[in-house]
Enzyme design. Sequence first.
Site, PDB file in Angstrom:
ATOM      1  CD  GLU A 175      -3.211  -1.022   1.970  1.00 14.86           C
ATOM      2  OE1 GLU A 175      -3.259  -0.116   2.819  1.00 14.86           O
ATOM      3  OE2 GLU A 175      -4.143  -1.825   1.781  1.00 14.86           O
ATOM      4  CD  GLU A 297      -3.642  -5.935   3.051  1.00 16.36           C
ATOM      5  OE1 GLU A 297      -4.537  -5.212   3.549  1.00 16.36           O
ATOM      6  OE2 GLU A 297      -2.426  -5.711   3.191  1.00 16.36           O
TER       7      GLU A 297
HETATM    8  O1  AHR Z   1      -5.387  -5.759   6.956  1.00 12.50           O
HETATM    9  C1  AHR Z   1      -5.317  -4.565   7.681  1.00 12.50           C
HETATM   10  C2  AHR Z   1      -4.639  -3.460   6.912  1.00 12.50           C
HETATM   11  O2  AHR Z   1      -5.400  -3.111   5.805  1.00 12.50           O
HETATM   12  C3  AHR Z   1      -3.278  -3.760   6.319  1.00 12.50           C
HETATM   13  O3  AHR Z   1      -2.264  -3.605   7.242  1.00 12.50           O
HETATM   14  C4  AHR Z   1      -3.164  -2.763   5.232  1.00 12.50           C
HETATM   15  O4  AHR Z   1      -2.338  -3.185   4.180  1.00 12.50           O
HETATM   16  C5  AHR Z   1      -4.603  -2.501   4.809  1.00 12.50           C
HETATM   17  O5  AHR Z   1      -4.899  -1.162   4.746  1.00 12.50           O
END
Ligand code: AHR
Length: 487
Positions: A175, A297
């Site tokens: 990210e 994610e």
């Molecule tokens: O999964 C929680 C968080 O969500 C992670 O650390 C991040 O990459 C995303 O914003």
Amino acid sequence: MKKLNMLVNTLDKKSHINPEIYGHFSEHLGRCIYKGIYVGENSPIPNTNGIRNDVIEAFKQIKMPVLRWPGGCFADEYHWRDGIGEKSSRPKMVNTHWGGVTEDNSFGTHEFFDFCEMVGCEPYLAGNLGSGTVEELADWIEYITFDGISPMADLRRKNGREKPWKLKYLGIGNENWGCGGNMRPEYYADEYRRYQTYCRNFSGNELFKVACGPNSDDYNWTEKLLDIVKDWHTNAISLHYYTVPSGDWSKKGSATDFTDEEYYKTISSTLYMDKLIKKHAAIISRYSDKIKLIVDEWGCWYDVEEGTNPGFLFQQNTMRDAIVAACNLNIFNEHSDIVCMANLAQAVNVLQALLLTEGEKLVKTPTYYVFDMFKTHQNNDLVYSFAGNSEINGIPMLSQTASVSADGKLTLTLANCSLDEDIEISCRISGISPKSVSARILTNEVHSCNTFDAPENVKPEDYSAELSGDMLKLTVPKCSVVSLIVE
Ligand code: AHR
């Protein structure tokens, strides 16, 4: 009762379902690593080298193919050297992203790789590009994978590991458009090119390099990134997309207390994944026919459970989450030509978790059971399936995919997203002469969940389906997930 016709053609193979599509994610966040996965060697909770035995067994059962670590946002603040060597002398740090707690680094590189070996899964590292250095990341790769004599390999040996580990999947930053440095795509892309140059293939190890891709529908990021990165620098780009029922991050809503309307909004938001993959894939195809997409994610993100640390992202998991998981896994199967990995956030005690722990107690969530029911898709070929679908509150009622294994077994997975109506399915199977069918079902009232007092409230059961010639008939009850194996 809704009647739907389906067709499956096992001869019409679409793409290979990489096992890593059924992958997971573990971050130094809340109680995911500490108390969730790792309890330390001196804990009364049964463990192997500090890793909970019940967690190892649960992950093996679903054939977990890959585990991402150490973050998330934590990855771009993580300095791997703090997590090696004698535990009592490892430096401590503040986990600024997640609750401001002190991280003692007792779970580090050796513990993570040992854990992956115990589970039998591939490790997937997220490297620190946001606050680290090129040298630090290059050294980490040398430490993990170099077999000869070198400062890093010698250090690894001094810390008790003679042979290098294999490391395939390497994310370069996380990210970086947000918590990983708030970069512009052009800036990140140049940094990516520089960092990846020094991530070497040592001793026969071959890295699969993953560049930080977009946040959900940020198509501009994908476009700009690929323009600069090009496909000789990268094997895949990542995509992050979380399902927030209302779409409003300031009012995410409760994990367990929701209306039917909120339920349908959740399913509608989660199905957006399909559109995101299609649109990012279309951009990728303009730049390369080699680059893959990794959804590293995904999952539901609700308000934290009352009375818990807001920085720990602890939430319950209901039948709604099981339907969400089934829909997403079917979407990933459907796009297995481009999606080569996906990682649910997160494995234990965080967000849409597989497992919840409390002291020595462990609960398998409805989401866990979906992964168990879908695991026979791993390594299969996706085949053509069509269902004459029906809409309910703006979403398709049925989610489905079909795949065949190398030895000709058909796996069919179905989710009925309706809260009111059962579906009677008549499915013609062509390409094989089916002789037997076995089925499992996960169903319950949509708010049902597993708790430490009632850990088996939602659990798969054997189910029946009728096979007559090439026709398969079954009922898929409202709010249920069904998996079938036809031989
Ligand atoms: O999964 C929680 C968080 O969500 C992670 O650390 C991040 O990459 C995303 O914003």
